[in-house]
Scaffold this motif. Structure first.
Motif, PDB file in Angstrom:
ATOM      1  N   UNK A 104       0.810  -1.220   0.000  1.00 10.61           N
ATOM      2  CA  UNK A 104       0.000   0.000   0.000  1.00 10.61           C
ATOM      3  C   UNK A 104       0.847   1.276   0.000  1.00 10.61           C
ATOM      4  N   UNK A 105       2.155   1.134  -0.045  1.00 18.73           N
ATOM      5  CA  UNK A 105       3.042   2.304  -0.051  1.00 18.73           C
ATOM      6  C   UNK A 105       3.566   2.556  -1.456  1.00 18.73           C
ATOM      7  N   UNK A 106       3.570   3.828  -1.826  1.00 22.29           N
ATOM      8  CA  UNK A 106       4.047   4.196  -3.152  1.00 22.29           C
ATOM      9  C   UNK A 106       4.848   5.487  -3.064  1.00 22.29           C
ATOM     10  N   UNK A 107       5.995   5.513  -3.695  1.00 29.54           N
ATOM     11  CA  UNK A 107       6.835   6.703  -3.787  1.00 29.54           C
ATOM     12  C   UNK A 107       7.129   6.913  -5.262  1.00 29.54           C
ATOM     13  N   UNK A 108       6.755   8.084  -5.772  1.00 26.75           N
ATOM     14  CA  UNK A 108       6.995   8.381  -7.180  1.00 26.75           C
ATOM     15  C   UNK A 108       7.690   9.722  -7.299  1.00 26.75           C
ATOM     16  N   UNK A 109       8.973   9.671  -7.591  1.00 23.58           N
ATOM     17  CA  UNK A 109       9.759  10.889  -7.778  1.00 23.58           C
ATOM     18  C   UNK A 109      10.152  11.072  -9.237  1.00 23.58           C
ATOM     19  N   UNK A 110       9.604  10.246 -10.107  1.00 16.92           N
ATOM     20  CA  UNK A 110      10.014  10.257 -11.505  1.00 16.92           C
ATOM     21  C   UNK A 110       9.566  11.496 -12.274  1.00 16.92           C
ATOM     22  N   UNK A 111       8.635  12.257 -11.746  1.00 19.30           N
ATOM     23  CA  UNK A 111       8.146  13.465 -12.427  1.00 19.30           C
ATOM     24  C   UNK A 111       8.932  14.720 -12.047  1.00 19.30           C
ATOM     25  N   UNK A 112       9.849  14.610 -11.093  1.00 20.85           N
ATOM     26  CA  UNK A 112      10.597  15.784 -10.643  1.00 20.85           C
ATOM     27  C   UNK A 112      11.336  16.509 -11.768  1.00 20.85           C
ATOM     28  N   UNK A 113      12.071  15.809 -12.626  1.00 13.37           N
ATOM     29  CA  UNK A 113      12.758  16.542 -13.704  1.00 13.37           C
ATOM     30  C   UNK A 113      11.797  17.332 -14.591  1.00 13.37           C
TER      31      UNK A 113
END
Length: 151
Positions: A104-113
């Motif tokens: 149930x945990x999600x980390x999405x940093x792929x949109x930062x650039x």
């Protein structure tokens, strides 16, 4: 600002640290969690050279001083360029950002650039608009080339 005393003319200077402090505020990083001091110093130094060229000013850096003191709109353009360079730094720093999910945990940093690129584009558009307003002879085409008649 210039003033003369006797045989010598003095030009007012501004410290790099003053511009770095203002840049840190503009970037919403007052506690230095995003940018190190040397990174923002590099951003300001690059901005000084670019603004000198773009606006045909004679801004120089000597040690930790910039002379003459950029005031008013010139200072704001310098800070805008500093922000643009900071966005470029963050685009590079976040280029390898990841997306991760587990249960149930999600980390999405792929949109930062992408977000940094969008901010950079917005700031560049603002810089171009204000530079043209400062010097109406300057024209900036769609490819971001600065065209100066008479050269």
């Amino acid at each position: 600002m210039r003033w003369a005393t006797g045989w010598k003319t003095w030009e007012a200077e501004v410290l790099l640290t003053d511009l770095i402090s203002d840049l840190r505020i503009d970037l919403s990083d007052p506690d230095a969690s995003l940018f190190q001091e040397n990174t923002l110093e590099r951003c300001v130094r690059k901005a000084v050279y670019k603004l000198s060229r773009d606006a045909k000013l004679s801004l120089t850096i000597s040690g930790d001083n910039i002379s003459p003191d950029p005031e008013g709109e010139t200072r704001e353009l310098l800070l805008l360029l500093g922000q643009i360079h900071a966005c470029q730094v963050m685009r590079s720093a976040t280029a390898n950002a990841f997306s991760f999910s587990s249960g149930d945990k999600k980390v999405d940093k792929s949109k930062q650039p992408e977000h940094w690129a969008k901010l950079e584009l917005d700031l560049q558009t603002e810089y171009d608009r204000r530079l043209e307003a400062l010097n109406p002879d300057i024209q900036i085409n769609d490819d971001n080339y600065i065209i100066t008649p008479g050269l």
